[in-house]
Design an enzyme around this catalytic site. Structure first.
Site, PDB file in Angstrom:
ATOM      1  N   GLU A  22     -38.512  24.487   0.559  1.00  0.00           N
ATOM      2  CA  GLU A  22     -38.783  25.121   1.783  1.00  0.00           C
ATOM      3  C   GLU A  22     -40.230  25.556   1.705  1.00  0.00           C
ATOM      4  OE1 GLU A  22     -34.623  26.695   3.552  1.00  0.00           O
ATOM      5  OE2 GLU A  22     -35.773  27.796   2.046  1.00  0.00           O
ATOM      6  N   CYS A  27     -35.566  35.958 -11.035  1.00  0.00           N
ATOM      7  CA  CYS A  27     -35.531  37.538 -10.719  1.00  0.00           C
ATOM      8  C   CYS A  27     -34.238  37.634  -9.789  1.00  0.00           C
ATOM      9  CB  CYS A  27     -36.877  37.447  -9.789  1.00  0.00           C
ATOM     10  SG  CYS A  27     -38.383  36.983 -10.614  1.00  0.00           S
ATOM     11  N   GLY A  56     -40.510  28.581  -6.894  1.00  0.00           N
ATOM     12  CA  GLY A  56     -41.155  28.361  -8.067  1.00  0.00           C
ATOM     13  C   GLY A  56     -42.413  29.233  -8.737  1.00  0.00           C
ATOM     14  N   GLU A  57     -42.657  29.073  -9.971  1.00  0.00           N
ATOM     15  CA  GLU A  57     -43.370  30.040 -10.607  1.00  0.00           C
ATOM     16  C   GLU A  57     -44.865  29.115 -10.580  1.00  0.00           C
ATOM     17  OE1 GLU A  57     -46.131  31.967 -12.245  1.00  0.00           O
ATOM     18  OE2 GLU A  57     -44.398  33.161 -11.891  1.00  0.00           O
ATOM     19  N   SER A 104     -49.619  33.631  -6.485  1.00  0.00           N
ATOM     20  CA  SER A 104     -48.523  34.711  -6.886  1.00  0.00           C
ATOM     21  C   SER A 104     -47.818  34.272  -8.331  1.00  0.00           C
ATOM     22  CB  SER A 104     -47.560  34.939  -5.601  1.00  0.00           C
ATOM     23  OG  SER A 104     -46.603  36.015  -6.246  1.00  0.00           O
ATOM     24  N   SER A 164     -46.561  39.808  -9.794  1.00  0.00           N
ATOM     25  CA  SER A 164     -45.238  40.571  -9.158  1.00  0.00           C
ATOM     26  C   SER A 164     -44.758  41.611 -10.217  1.00  0.00           C
ATOM     27  CB  SER A 164     -44.158  39.604  -9.039  1.00  0.00           C
ATOM     28  OG  SER A 164     -44.686  38.626  -7.880  1.00  0.00           O
ATOM     29  N   HIS A 166     -42.841  44.685  -9.316  1.00  0.00           N
ATOM     30  CA  HIS A 166     -41.760  45.086  -9.131  1.00  0.00           C
ATOM     31  C   HIS A 166     -40.934  46.349  -9.683  1.00  0.00           C
ATOM     32  CE1 HIS A 166     -42.174  41.693  -6.794  1.00  0.00           C
ATOM     33  NE2 HIS A 166     -41.874  40.783  -7.643  1.00  0.00           N
ATOM     34  N   ASN A 193     -35.790  42.105   1.178  1.00  0.00           N
ATOM     35  CA  ASN A 193     -35.054  41.209   2.157  1.00  0.00           C
ATOM     36  C   ASN A 193     -33.890  40.634   1.506  1.00  0.00           C
ATOM     37  OD1 ASN A 193     -37.340  41.262   4.046  1.00  0.00           O
ATOM     38  ND2 ASN A 193     -38.281  40.114   2.452  1.00  0.00           N
ATOM     39  N   CYS A 223     -39.866  37.034   2.378  1.00  0.00           N
ATOM     40  CA  CYS A 223     -39.964  36.908   0.933  1.00  0.00           C
ATOM     41  C   CYS A 223     -38.734  37.103   0.137  1.00  0.00           C
ATOM     42  CB  CYS A 223     -40.960  38.042   0.598  1.00  0.00           C
ATOM     43  SG  CYS A 223     -41.353  38.324  -1.047  1.00  0.00           S
TER      44      CYS A 223
END
EC number: 2.1.1.192
Length: 351
Positions: free
Chosen positions: A92, A116, A159-160, A189, A218, A220, A294, A337
């Site tokens: 996507e 995650c 993906g990373e 990112s 990231s 968090h 989200n 996100c």
């Protein structure tokens, strides 16, 4: 597998054309048709002789475009595309418009291995990394679907990126050189992969000649314990080591680091969390980007109240931390996100 021409530079396409027994100008024509005109296949490039086009297709050569499987548009005009690769995998990508810009959120892998807890992509695991042309195609596909030139790129899709750094950096080169999108308008990112951040700046300097894209890390969480609860792979990358690698990146590139922080109601959104975060990241040039959670189906995390989000932001601001709040876009089409995954939704807009 098709030998893809998409992703190659003007010089590479010219050399390739000469190697095929053609004049150098054929390579320049090919570059124009692929990047400016958006040719989806060699059949679209009508300035080439039919016999040569047919011979190339027979030899397994083509532009290398992905197939659009599904196209959905949210009430805020955010557009999500489900694209199919040649081997049948799906990814996507999202186009996020404003009056002044069109940002494309691109995927770097099919799925994600980082798992995650708050992110839908990692729930299905990793299938494989994307090739350069599959990354670049996402930008062309959004341009085609929205009939508008993308201005900004964020590697914040599936993906990373740092587990696919070679293809990602080559895609950045292509987006910069061949599509004219400045590096300073590109963000990469990462959730943090041990040993990759120290190498990223050096590798970017080698491959791109400079490292001017933005690095977004990231976090968090304000500490290692809570971060490990949210990001299973964080146990391999101590918080202090991650921040030290971010400082190294800043020293090498001169580019400030952006820290992403998803706010989860009652879990990491308290004033004391904000104060601890400020203590950790306030010591060097950086920016904190707050993101309200989200929702995804598999988890019961809660989105903080607007009052809680504002209180968190104020604590950071009072402590001298540069901070902003990212607006959630595309929520009603699961395009925000953390919501991307490899699935087709009910029809919305025909492809």
């Amino acid at each position: 597998m098709t030998q893809a021409l998409l992703g190659r530079s003007a010089a590479e396409l010219q050399d390739w054309a000469v190697a095929q027994g053609q004049k150098p100008f054929r390579g320049r024509q090919l570059h124009d048709w692929i990047y400016a005109k958006g040719a989806r296949s060699l059949a679209d490039i009508t300035v080439f002789p039919k016999t040569w086009r047919a011979a190339l297709v027979e030899a397994g050569v083509d532009v290398g475009r992905l197939k659009e499987v599904h196209h959905s548009v949210a009430t805020d005009a955010t557009t999500k595309l489900l694209l199919s690769t040649e081997d049948g995998e799906t990814i996507e990508t999202v186009g996020i418009p404003t009056d002044q810009r069109l940002t494309v959120c691109v995927s770097s892998q099919v799925g994600c291995p980082m798992a995650c807890r708050f992110c839908a992509t990692g729930k299905g695991g990793l299938q494989r990394s994307l090739q350069t042309h599959e990354i670049v195609d996402q930008v062309l596909s959004v341009r085609e679907a929205m009939d508008r030139r993308p201005s900004h790129i964020v590697f914040m899709g599936m993906g990373e990126p740092l587990l696919n750094s070679s293809a990602v950096l080559e895609a950045i080169r292509c987006l910069n050189d061949d599509l004219g999108i400045g590096q300073r308008r590109i963000t990469v990112s990462t959730v943090g992969v041990p040993k990759t951040l120290p190498q990223l700046a050096e590798l970017a300097m080698q491959r791109l000649g400079r490292a001017q894209f933005t690095l977004a890390v990231s976090l968090h969480a304000p500490n290692q314990r809570l971060r490990e609860e949210l990001i299973p792979t964080a146990h391999a990358y101590p918080y202090d080591a991650l921040l030290e690698d971010c400082r190294h990146y800043l020293d090498v590139t001169g580019r400030r680091v952006s820290f992403e922080y998803i706010l989860l109601g009652g879990l990491n959104d308290q004033p004391e969390h904000a104060a601890e975060l400020a203590d950790r990241v306030g010591g060097f040039q950086s920016h904190v980007n707050l993101i309200a959670y989200n929702p995804i189906e598999e988890e019961e995390f809660k989105r903080p109240t607007p009052q809680r989000i504002e209180a968190f932001r104020r604590v950071l601001e009072r402590r001298g931390v540069a901070v902003s709040l990212r607006a959630s876009r595309g929520l009603d089409q699961n395009a925000a996100c953390g919501q991307l995954r490899r699935q087709q939704m009910a029809p919305n807009t025909p492809s």
